[in-house]
Design an enzyme around this catalytic site. Structure first.
Site, PDB file in Angstrom:
ATOM      1  N   HIS A  77       7.804   1.679 -65.244  1.00  0.00           N
ATOM      2  CA  HIS A  77       9.121   1.971 -65.825  1.00  0.00           C
ATOM      3  C   HIS A  77      10.232   1.538 -64.871  1.00  0.00           C
ATOM      4  CE1 HIS A  77      12.026   4.312 -68.272  1.00  0.00           C
ATOM      5  NE2 HIS A  77      12.634   4.474 -67.104  1.00  0.00           N
ATOM      6  N   GLU A  78      10.120   1.986 -63.629  1.00  0.00           N
ATOM      7  CA  GLU A  78      11.153   1.641 -62.642  1.00  0.00           C
ATOM      8  C   GLU A  78      11.104   0.158 -62.277  1.00  0.00           C
ATOM      9  OE1 GLU A  78      13.432   3.667 -62.104  1.00  0.00           O
ATOM     10  OE2 GLU A  78      12.480   5.442 -62.963  1.00  0.00           O
ATOM     11  N   HIS A 113      13.366  -1.704 -64.568  1.00  0.00           N
ATOM     12  CA  HIS A 113      14.761  -1.617 -64.118  1.00  0.00           C
ATOM     13  C   HIS A 113      15.010  -2.558 -62.942  1.00  0.00           C
ATOM     14  CE1 HIS A 113      15.741   1.627 -66.764  1.00  0.00           C
ATOM     15  NE2 HIS A 113      15.015   2.537 -66.154  1.00  0.00           N
TER      16      HIS A 113
END
Length: 421
Positions: A22-23, A26
């Protein structure tokens, strides 16, 4: 004790992987947009392990409850040079500032001590001030340059390297990339499961047999093609299942094909009551196949199915069809993950893929402190033609984060009561 430890380890590994990807979504989009990313963190709280590569510090923190990417312009502790402040400047061979030392200046023998008159470290990239108490000079700050605070270097972020400086599209994609990474991860995991284990197909063929089921006792074998049952032609696995379920305890005449030859086998389904309904079971699994294209198709089907199921569940929660005490927090997820891990690696992989979809969907909810909340403010900006005041937006996210933490405490307490009290 051992089971509890295994549950904790399984949870940390699975949830850590979900947060990591998920990170990572980003991070990759932020770097692609030219945003300075100061830290990529898995977990919260004190640092357990860290290393620096290029501009970014990669850290693992103590509490495995999430993660974050700290981008320039989003820093809670922004360093500003004030008029009259005495700093040390380290210059390169061309006379440009490489480092601005705020304390421990004696560590640097070639430092230029300056009393700051004016500094612009976002646009003009310069520092003006007095050296030797009276000589006024202007110093150009190069890129990259660093603050040195307590012997720790912090990279200076010109405005064009900050999150807020990027276009609305770049900021939107940077935030959206996290949840999208979770959906992509789930798809990849489902495809890998299909390639390694196979995927179920709706064909009239006997799959794996249980050791003590009625099918094995009657002489059926894996790979047998079912032509008809009690004279009724079978075209799909679904038709076979429905026929068996509808005849508990009744002998069924299977017309099968094995090694190119047809034969007849009588199987009596075992009667079993499930959720108040008596059904027939013979102890066979759905047939499985392996292929690249089939695995990709199955991965897409599984990803869509679980996305729809989770969205439906959230809708029922919002409309009051589900109660708050039916939710699970970190404790409940950890317990469930441990139980799934006992069933084998493929079950754990599928569970992780489902959790990844869940994480992606929850983060897309238009709630403060979540990615969806950020995207909502971007939508407002698109309509208004200008961004919402950063302080007001920050306050909304802070309040939202506090409420989410309160909800987390309530759900965690429910989990503790459910599993341990």
């Amino acid at each position: 004790m051992v089971e509890t430890l295994e549950s904790i380890i399984s949870f940390i590994v699975v949830f850590g992987a979900l947060v990591f990807f998920h990170e990572l979504g980003h991070l990759l989009l932020a770097k692609r947009a030219g945003i300075l990313c100061r830290e990529f963190a898995i977990g919260f709280g004190p640092k357990v392990f860290s290393f620096k590569k290029n501009e970014t510090v990669y850290t693992i923190r103590l509490l495995p409850l999430g993660g974050f990417v700290r981008m320039a312009g989003e820093d809670p502790e922004t360093i500003e040079l004030k008029r009259g402040q005495v700093v040390g400047l380290l210059l390169d061979e061309s006379g440009q500032v490489e480092k601005i030392v705020l304390n421990h200046k004696d560590d640097y023998p070639n430092i230029r001590v300056v009393e700051v008159e004016e500094a612009d470290l976002e646009h003009g990239m310069y520092v003006t001030g007095y050296t030797d108490g009276e000589r006024f000079e202007r110093f150009t700050v190069k890129e990259p340059a660093f603050f040195v605070v307590d012997r720790q270097e912090i990279q200076i972020a010109p405005y064009h390297r900050q999150f807020a400086a990027k276009t609305l599209g770049q900021r939107t994609m940077t935030i959206l990339a996290g949840p999208l990474a979770n959906f992509l991860l789930s798809l990849v995991v489902f495809i890998i499961i299909g390639l390694l284990q196979g995927y179920p197909v709706d064909k009239p063929v006997i799959g794996e047999l249980t050791p003590e089921g009625a099918a094995r006792a009657a002489g059926l074998k894996q790979g047998d093609k079912v032509i008809a049952i009690n004279g009724e032609r079978m075209e799909t696995w679904t038709e076979i299942v429905n026929t068996i379920r509808a005849h508990p305890g009744e002998p069924l005449q299977f017309q099968i094909e094995r090694n190119g030859k047809e034969r007849s086998v009588t199987v009596t389904p075992e009667a079993k009551t499930v959720q108040g309904e008596t059904i027939g079971l013979i102890g066979v699994y759905q047939p499985m196949e392996k292929s690249v294209l089939g695995s990709i198709k199955q991965g897409l089907v599984e990803t869509y199915y679980w996305t729809r199921e989770i969205v439906t569940g959230l809708g029922q929660l919002i409309t009051g069809q589900f109660q708050l005490d039916m939710l699970s927090g970190p404790v409940g997820i950890a317990v469930s993950t441990g139980k799934v891990a006992e069933s084998g690696i493929y079950y754990l992989m599928k569970w992780g893929a489902i959790l990844s979809i869940n994480l992606g969907i929850v983060n897309l909810l238009p709630l403060p402190a979540l990615d969806g909340g950020r995207l909502l403010f971007f939508a407002i900006e698109a309509v208004r033609g200008k961004p919402v005041d950063r302080q007001k937006e920050g306050m909304v996210h802070f309040i939202g984060f506090a409420l989410l933490m309160l909800l987390m405490l309530v759900v965690t307490w429910n989990d503790i009561q459910k599993f341990f009290l």
